[in-house]
Design a protein around this motif. Structure first.
Motif, PDB file in Angstrom:
ATOM      1  N   GLU A   1     -12.075 -34.677  77.861  1.00 40.44           N
ATOM      2  CA  GLU A   1     -11.049 -33.270  78.411  1.00 40.44           C
ATOM      3  C   GLU A   1     -11.238 -32.351  77.094  1.00 40.44           C
ATOM      4  O   GLU A   1     -11.245 -32.439  76.198  1.00 40.44           O
ATOM      5  CB  GLU A   1     -10.055 -33.808  78.519  1.00 40.44           C
ATOM      6  N   SER A   2     -10.961 -30.718  77.686  1.00 39.42           N
ATOM      7  CA  SER A   2     -11.124 -30.143  77.063  1.00 39.42           C
ATOM      8  C   SER A   2      -8.754 -30.165  76.588  1.00 39.42           C
ATOM      9  O   SER A   2      -8.541 -30.449  77.414  1.00 39.42           O
ATOM     10  CB  SER A   2     -11.058 -28.500  77.481  1.00 39.42           C
TER      11      SER A   2
ATOM     12  N   GLU B   1      -7.308 -26.939  77.501  1.00 40.16           N
ATOM     13  CA  GLU B   1      -6.771 -26.557  78.586  1.00 40.16           C
ATOM     14  C   GLU B   1      -6.157 -27.303  79.305  1.00 40.16           C
ATOM     15  O   GLU B   1      -5.368 -27.286  80.086  1.00 40.16           O
ATOM     16  CB  GLU B   1      -7.436 -25.444  79.179  1.00 40.16           C
ATOM     17  N   ASP B   2      -7.520 -28.551  80.027  1.00 37.23           N
ATOM     18  CA  ASP B   2      -7.824 -29.413  80.754  1.00 37.23           C
ATOM     19  C   ASP B   2      -6.589 -30.377  80.645  1.00 37.23           C
ATOM     20  O   ASP B   2      -5.730 -30.539  81.807  1.00 37.23           O
ATOM     21  CB  ASP B   2      -8.963 -30.407  80.589  1.00 37.23           C
TER      22      ASP B   2
ATOM     23  N   ILE C   1      -3.715 -30.111  78.955  1.00 42.17           N
ATOM     24  CA  ILE C   1      -2.176 -29.674  78.774  1.00 42.17           C
ATOM     25  C   ILE C   1      -2.480 -29.145  80.447  1.00 42.17           C
ATOM     26  O   ILE C   1      -0.814 -29.222  80.982  1.00 42.17           O
ATOM     27  CB  ILE C   1      -2.435 -27.733  78.552  1.00 42.17           C
ATOM     28  N   GLU C   2      -2.641 -28.944  80.941  1.00 37.63           N
ATOM     29  CA  GLU C   2      -3.143 -28.685  82.469  1.00 37.63           C
ATOM     30  C   GLU C   2      -2.222 -29.637  83.447  1.00 37.63           C
ATOM     31  O   GLU C   2      -1.170 -29.950  84.183  1.00 37.63           O
ATOM     32  CB  GLU C   2      -3.706 -28.725  83.652  1.00 37.63           C
TER      33      GLU C   2
END
Length: 65
Positions: free
Chosen positions: A42-43, A45-46, A48-49
């Motif tokens: 995962e990135s 950002e992923d 964190i979401e």
């Protein structure tokens, strides 16, 4: 717990409260409070979401206001 994917494709569930830092070089590496390192597909950002969604589900945001 949030669902993440290791580089080998295996699904992994972890407690997001135990994440100390996230590093990208180039893959995302989570450094846990225990010192253990977990490399993910995962990135940042992923992840964190996923953490935000998890915190909403358990009502953490309301407690912090």
């Amino acid at each position: 717990m949030i669902k993440v994917t290791r580089l080998d494709g295996k699904t992994y569930y972890l407690n997001p409260h135990m994440i100390e830092t996230m590093e990208t070089a180039p893959d995302l590496t989570l450094v846990m409070l225990s010192g253990k390192r977990i490399v993910l597909r995962e990135s940042p950002e992923d992840v964190i979401e996923k953490i935000i969604e998890y915190r909403r589900k358990i009502g953490m945001n309301a407690q912090e206001e």
